[in-house]
Design an enzyme around this catalytic site. Structure first.
Site, short mmCIF file in Angstrom:
data_model
loop_
_atom_site.label_atom_id
_atom_site.label_comp_id
_atom_site.label_asym_id
_atom_site.label_seq_id
_atom_site.Cartn_x
_atom_site.Cartn_y
_atom_site.Cartn_z
N ASP A 33 0.89 -1.23 -0.09
CA ASP A 33 0.00 0.03 0.10
C ASP A 33 0.74 1.34 0.07
OD1 ASP A 33 -2.10 -1.71 0.34
OD2 ASP A 33 -2.64 -1.12 2.28
N GLU A 35 3.56 1.80 -1.19
CA GLU A 35 4.40 1.96 -2.56
C GLU A 35 3.26 2.47 -3.66
OE1 GLU A 35 7.29 1.79 -3.27
OE2 GLU A 35 7.32 2.25 -5.60
N TYR A 36 1.94 2.19 -3.36
CA TYR A 36 0.77 2.71 -4.21
C TYR A 36 0.60 3.89 -3.69
CZ TYR A 36 -4.02 2.96 -5.95
OH TYR A 36 -4.95 3.45 -6.49
N SER A 82 -12.98 8.42 -0.49
CA SER A 82 -11.91 7.68 0.18
C SER A 82 -11.36 8.94 1.01
CB SER A 82 -10.87 7.16 -0.87
OG SER A 82 -10.33 8.24 -1.61
N LEU A 83 -10.18 8.86 1.49
CA LEU A 83 -9.74 10.03 2.37
C LEU A 83 -8.28 10.25 1.88
CD1 LEU A 83 -10.40 8.10 6.01
CD2 LEU A 83 -11.52 10.29 5.19
N GLU A 120 -10.15 8.94 15.19
CA GLU A 120 -10.52 7.30 15.10
C GLU A 120 -9.42 6.69 14.61
OE1 GLU A 120 -13.77 7.43 12.36
OE2 GLU A 120 -14.86 8.92 13.46
N LYS A 122 -7.74 4.36 12.16
CA LYS A 122 -8.17 3.97 10.96
C LYS A 122 -7.81 2.40 10.57
CE LYS A 122 -7.42 5.04 6.06
NZ LYS A 122 -6.87 3.93 5.41
N ASP A 124 -7.64 -1.11 9.16
CA ASP A 124 -7.04 -1.69 7.98
C ASP A 124 -8.11 -2.71 7.62
OD1 ASP A 124 -5.58 -1.59 5.64
OD2 ASP A 124 -4.00 -2.44 6.57
N GLU A 180 -16.29 -0.27 8.67
CA GLU A 180 -15.01 -1.06 8.15
C GLU A 180 -15.03 -2.37 8.71
OE1 GLU A 180 -12.89 0.95 6.47
OE2 GLU A 180 -11.05 -0.15 5.96
N TYR A 232 -18.25 3.72 11.19
CA TYR A 232 -17.60 5.18 11.46
C TYR A 232 -18.32 6.22 10.74
CZ TYR A 232 -15.31 3.78 6.88
OH TYR A 232 -15.18 3.45 5.70
N LYS A 322 -1.14 8.75 8.24
CA LYS A 322 -0.80 7.46 8.09
C LYS A 322 0.35 7.22 8.86
CE LYS A 322 -2.67 5.14 4.86
NZ LYS A 322 -2.54 4.74 3.73
N CYS A 416 25.95 -29.02 4.85
CA CYS A 416 25.92 -28.02 6.29
C CYS A 416 26.89 -26.93 5.66
CB CYS A 416 26.21 -28.61 7.45
SG CYS A 416 26.44 -27.26 8.88
N CYS A 419 29.51 -26.68 9.02
CA CYS A 419 30.68 -27.64 9.02
C CYS A 419 30.90 -28.57 7.88
CB CYS A 419 30.32 -28.76 10.15
SG CYS A 419 28.97 -29.81 10.00
N CYS A 434 21.31 -30.72 9.75
CA CYS A 434 22.79 -31.34 9.63
C CYS A 434 22.97 -32.45 10.48
CB CYS A 434 23.81 -30.00 9.94
SG CYS A 434 25.46 -30.50 10.12
N CYS A 440 29.34 -30.34 14.88
CA CYS A 440 29.32 -29.16 13.97
C CYS A 440 29.11 -28.18 14.73
CB CYS A 440 27.96 -29.22 13.24
SG CYS A 440 27.41 -27.79 12.66
C1 9MJ Z 1 -11.44 3.66 9.09
N1 9MJ Z 1 -11.02 3.01 7.98
O1 9MJ Z 1 -11.34 2.97 10.11
C2 9MJ Z 1 -13.23 6.33 7.77
N2 9MJ Z 1 -12.16 4.82 8.63
O2 9MJ Z 1 -14.48 7.96 7.00
C3 9MJ Z 1 -12.65 5.60 9.71
N3 9MJ Z 1 -12.59 5.21 7.51
C4 9MJ Z 1 -13.64 6.99 6.63
N4 9MJ Z 1 -13.38 6.49 9.16
C5 9MJ Z 1 -15.03 8.63 5.62
N5 9MJ Z 1 -12.57 5.54 11.05
C6 9MJ Z 1 -14.23 7.76 4.90
C7 9MJ Z 1 -13.65 6.88 5.31
#
Ligand code: 9MJ
Length: 694
Positions: A33, A35-36, A82-83, A120, A122, A124, A180, A232, A322, A416, A419, A434, A440
Site C-alpha cells: 500500500d 508504494e501505491y 476515500s480519504l 478515530e 483507521k 485496515d 470497516e 464510522y 498514516k 551444512c 561444518c 545437518c 558441527c
Molecule cells: C477507518 N478505515 O477506520 C473512515 N475509517 O470516513 C474511519 N474510515 C472514513 N473513518 C470517511 N474511521 C471515509 C472513510
C-alpha cells in the site's frame, strides 16, 4: 522536457491502473500500500503542477475500480469517498490551515477558535455500507469504485457485530451506516495456522483476509471467519434532522442502536491535540487487537462538514494521518542458511535495508525450503517485506513483474553451511538438518547457549558472541568444559573484564545445584521441552533410571509418544553424550534424587492431577512462569498450546490466538483472578491434606 514529464505521468497512471486491478478486482495486491500511496502522491503532484493534463480516466479521478463479476451490483445513493492522506505533522497542520481558511472564506469573520476534531483509529479492512429500512437490514454493499459496489448482504448477515435489526428506538426510516469490516490479528493468525495445517494457501495480511472472506460466494465460509464491523459514519438518511449534529455524537447514537464503534475514539480541540492523539495511538499500535494503518481526523460539526464539501476523491473535512507502513518493497540480495541447536538448516533472506513497521529491516526469516518454493523466490527478486507489531520480519510476496531475466532459483543446500557435513530431510519434516550433531560448530554454540539459558541451568553472563569466541578459540568443546573455565581466561575475553568474569564464575558455581528436570531440559534432547523434562524427572526420579529406560518404559511416561521416546533413547545411546554427562557430574553438577514411587503416590493426590492448563496473555500480579510452576506444583500439566485435551485456558490481558482457539474448542477460559482463586483453593486443600498425612 515537457514530453518527458508527460511520459512519466503516463507511466505512473499505467502502473496505478494495474495495481488498482490487482487490489480491487483480484484481492491480490502486487505492491505494498505504501508504494501505491507514493505513486498516487506523485501523480497528484504532477497533476497539480499541470492541471491541464488531468484526464477523466486518470486514477486520481476515481477511488477504486470496477466491482468483481459474481455479485449483484449496488449503486450507492451517496458516493462512498476515500480519504486524503497526511504523512507527517506538517501535512496535518496544512490540512487544518486549509479547513480554517476555507471556513473563513465563506464566513464574514476569521475562524479563531480551534476546530473540534473527532479522532478515530483507521482500521485496515474493507469499507462497507449497510442500509436499514424501518430498522431492518435490507442491503449491505462494498465500497467498490465509490459509486457502485457489490451486494454482500448475505455475507454481512453472518457477522455477529452486524445488527440485523436496530436496537432501541428513534431511528430514521432509512438509515445508511458505513464502517470497516476487519479481522482482528488473533483471528488472522489462527486462520492462517488452520489453512497452513491443511496445506492450503495462507493469507498475506489481515486486510486481504478480510477482503477474501467477505467476497466469498458461499456465505457459510464467511460465517466461519472471525470478521467484525466497526461503524464510522452514516450515508443516506431520511429525516436526518432527528440525528445529533456532531459526528462524534452520531457514532454514539449508532452504538445505542446496536453498532460497535471504536473504543479508542476521542473528540479533541485543535490540530495539536490531534498530533498528541496520533503519538499516543502510534505507541500503542502494536498492542491493539487489530491492525490500523493510521488515524482519521474528522471535523466534528456536521454544519462545518457541509460548508467544507468534497473534492473529487475525498471530503475536505477529513484526513487520514498514516503510520509508517508495515509492508514495503525491497531487493533480495541473497539467502543465507543458518544452523540451529538441533541442526535445522534455516534460510534467512538478506535484504536491501528498508524502513518498515518503524524499523530498518535487512534480514527476514524464510522458515524452510518449502516456504522458498511457495513464494517462488529467486535471487535478485524484488520482494514485499512485512513487519507488523513486534513480529519477526517476513517475506510475504515476490513482485513478479520486477523479476530480472537473470534471476536464479534458490538451490537447496546439499551440505551444512557451517561444518560442511551432510544434510538430510526426514520424512514428514519441513526442515533440512545437518546430521553432524555436536561435531558441527554451529550446533555446539547453540547447545551451550541453550544450556546456560534461564529455564535451563540459568547461568547469567554468557552472550552468544562470547560463547562463539570460546568455541572458536577451542576453550570449550562442549557444555562440561564451561565448569573448567578459570578467571584468567574469562577476564581476558573481549567485553568481559575482572568483575564480569567473577560474576560468571559464581553463576557457574551456583548452577551446579539444580533439579533433575532442569538438568534434563538443559541437555537439549530434541523434542524434550520443559514439560517433558519434568514428566521424565517425576516418572524416573533418578538419572540412571532414564539412561537405561527402554522404549516400553519411556512410552509409559506422561506425554511421551513414540517420536519423543525414540529421541530420548537415541540421545542416551550416544557414547559422547554419556561422557559429557559424567564430566558434568564430576564437575559438581548435582540434584536431589528420589524414589519415584513415593513421588508418584503424592502426585496422584494433588488437586490438579489429570488437569491440563494453558496460560496465555499478560498477567498483572505474577509472571506466566510463576503461575505455571504453581499449577505444576499442584499436579497440573501445563501445555504450550490449546487442544481438545486442554481443561482450562488462563487468559491474561491481550490474549491472542490461543483464546480464540479455546473459544472454538469450548475450553473453559479463566481470567487472572479466577485462576488465582482456583490456585488458592487448591493450596488450601493440599495443606489440609498434608496436615492429615503428617
Ligand atoms: C477507518 N478505515 O477506520 C473512515 N475509517 O470516513 C474511519 N474510515 C472514513 N473513518 C470517511 N474511521 C471515509 C472513510
Amino acid at each position: 522536457m515537457l514530453n518527458t514529464a508527460m511520459a512519466h505521468l503516463d507511466a505512473i497512471k499505467d502502473q496505478l491502473r494495474q495495481h488498482n486491478h490487482s487490489y480491487y478486482i483480484l484481492d491480490d495486491p502486487s505492491i505494498p500500500d505504501a508504494e501505491y500511496d507514493r505513486l498516487m502522491q506523485q501523480l497528484l503532484v504532477i497533476e497539480s503542477v499541470h492541471p491541464q493534463w488531468v484526464t477523466a480516466d486518470s486514477p486520481s479521478q476515481r477511488v477504486g475500480d470496477k466491482p468483481l463479476e459474481g455479485f449483484q451490483q449496488v449503486t450507492h445513493a451517496l458516493p462512498m469517498l476515500s480519504l486524503d492522506n497526511a504523512f507527517d505533522g506538517d501535512d496535518l497542520r496544512e490540512f487544518d490551515r486549509r479547513v480554517r481558511e476555507r471556513l473563513s472564506k465563506h464566513s464574514d469573520r476569521a475562524i479563531e477558535d480551534p476546530i473540534i476534531y473527532a479522532c478515530e483509529p483507521k482500521l485496515d479492512g474493507i469499507a462497507v455500507s449497510l442500509t436499514y429500512e424501518n430498522g431492518l437490514l435490507v442491503t449491505a454493499a462494498t465500497r467498490g469504485d465509490g459509486s457502485r459496489g457489490e451486494d454482500i448482504t448475505q455475507n454481512m448477515r453472518t457477522l455477529d457485530s452486524v445488527p440485523l435489526c436496530l436496537l432501541g428506538k428513534g431511528w430514521p426510516a432509512t438509515l445508511e451506516v458505513r464502517g470497516e469490516v476487519y479481522m482482528p490479528s488473533a483471528g488472522f493468525e489462527a486462520l492462517n495456522t488452520k489453512l497452513a495445517a491443511k496445506g492450503l494457501k495462507t493469507y498475506v495480511n489481515p486486510r486481504n483476509t478480510a477482503a477474501g472472506s467477505l467476497r466469498q460466494l458461499d456465505s457459510k465460509i464467511t460465517a466461519q471467519r472471525p470478521l467484525e464491523l466497526c461503524a464510522y459514519s452514516i450515508g443516506l438518511v431520511s429525516d436526518d434532522n432527528t440525528l445529533p449534529q456532531q459526528h462524534f455524537d452520531i457514532l454514539h447514537q449508532l452504538q445505542v442502536w446496536g453498532f460497535k464503534i471504536n473504543a479508542e475514539m476521542r473528540r479533541v480541540q485543535g490540530i495539536e491535540a490531534c498530533l498528541d492523539y496520533y503519538q499516543t495511538l502510534a505507541s500503542r499500535r502494536t498492542h491493539l487487537a487489530y491492525e490500523i494503518d493510521g488515524i482519521v481526523f474528522k471535523v466534528d460539526q456536521l454544519e462545518l462538514q457541509e460548508r467544507l464539501g468534497f473534492v473529487a476523491r475525498a471530503p475536505r473535512w477529513a484526513i487520514a494521518h498514516k503510520f509508517p507502513a508495515q509492508e514495503e518493497m525491497t531487493g533480495l540480495l541473497k539467502v543465507d542458511f543458518q544452523v540451529g541447536r538441533t541442526g535445522a538448516v534455516t534460510p534467512v533472506a538478506r535484504l536491501e535495508p528498508v524502513f518498515v513497521g518503524g524499523v530498518t529491516v535487512s534480514n527476514a526469516t524464510l522458515h524452510n525450503m518449502d516456504e522458498i518454493q511457495r513464494l517462488d523466490l529467486h535471487l535478485g527478486d524484488t520482494v514485499i517485506v512485512r513487519r507488523a507489531g513486534d513480529v519477526i520480519p517476513k517475506v510475504v510476496q515476490v513482485v513478479l513483474e520486477r523479476r530480472p531475466a537473470s534471476a536464479e532459483a534458490i538451490q537447496t543446500p546439499t551440505t551444512c553451511p557451517i561444518c560442511e557435513g551432510p544434510v538430510e530431510r526426514e520424512e514428514g519434516e519441513a526442515a533440512l538438518r545437518c546430521v553432524n550433531g555436536l561435531s558441527c560448530g554451529a550446533q555446539i554454540v547453540q547447545a551451550i547457549k541453550h544450556f546456560v539459558s534461564r529455564k535451563a541451568m540459568d547461568i547469567d553472563g554468557l552472550g552468544e558472541k562470547q560463547v562463539q569466541a570460546l568455541v572458536e578459540t577451542g576453550k570449550i568443546k562442549h557444555v562440561a568444559d564451561l565448569y573448567a573455565l578459570d578467571h584468567a581466561v574469562l577476564a581476558a575475553m573481549e567485553r568481559m573484564g575482572e568483575k564480569s568474569a567473577s560474576n560468571l564464575l559464581s553463576a557457574l558455581h551456583k548452577s551446579k545445584s539444580t533439579s533433575l528436570a532442569k538438568f534434563l531440559f538443559s541437555l537439549g534432547i530434541r523434542e524434550v521441552g520443559e514439560a517433558t523434562a519434568r514428566s521424565l524427572a517425576m516418572h524416573y526420579g533418578r538419572l540412571t533410571n532414564i539412561k537405561v529406560a527402554d522404549i516400553e518404559s519411556l512410552l509409559a511416561v506422561e506425554d511421551v509418544g513414540p517420536i519423543v521416546a525414540n529421541r530420548i533413547l537415541h540421545f542416551f545411546a550416544d557414547h559422547d553424550t554419556l561422557t559429557i554427562i559424567d564430566e558434568l557430574q564430576r564437575a559438581g553438577v548435582h540434584w536431589p534424587e528420589f524414589d519415584p514411587v513415593e513421588v508418584q503416590s503424592h502426585q496422584q493426590n494433588l488437586p490438579f492431577k489429570g488437569f491440563s492448563f494453558v496460560v496465555t496473555g499478560t498477567l498483572s500480579s505474577l509472571s506466566r512462569d510463576e503461575l505455571k510452576s504453581q499449577l505444576q506444583e499442584l499436579g497440573a500439566k501445563v501445555a504450550s498450546s490449546v487442544s481438545k485435551k486442554t481443561d482450562y485456558l488462563v487468559a491474561g490481558e491481550k490474549a491472542g490466538s490461543k483464546l480464540i482457539k479455546a473459544q472454538d474448542l469450548q475450553v473453559t477460559v479463566l481470567d487472572e483472578s479466577q485462576a488465582l482463586s482456583l490456585v488458592a483453593n487448591a493450596l488450601e486443600q493440599v495443606s489440609k491434606f498434608n496436615q492429615v498425612v503428617e
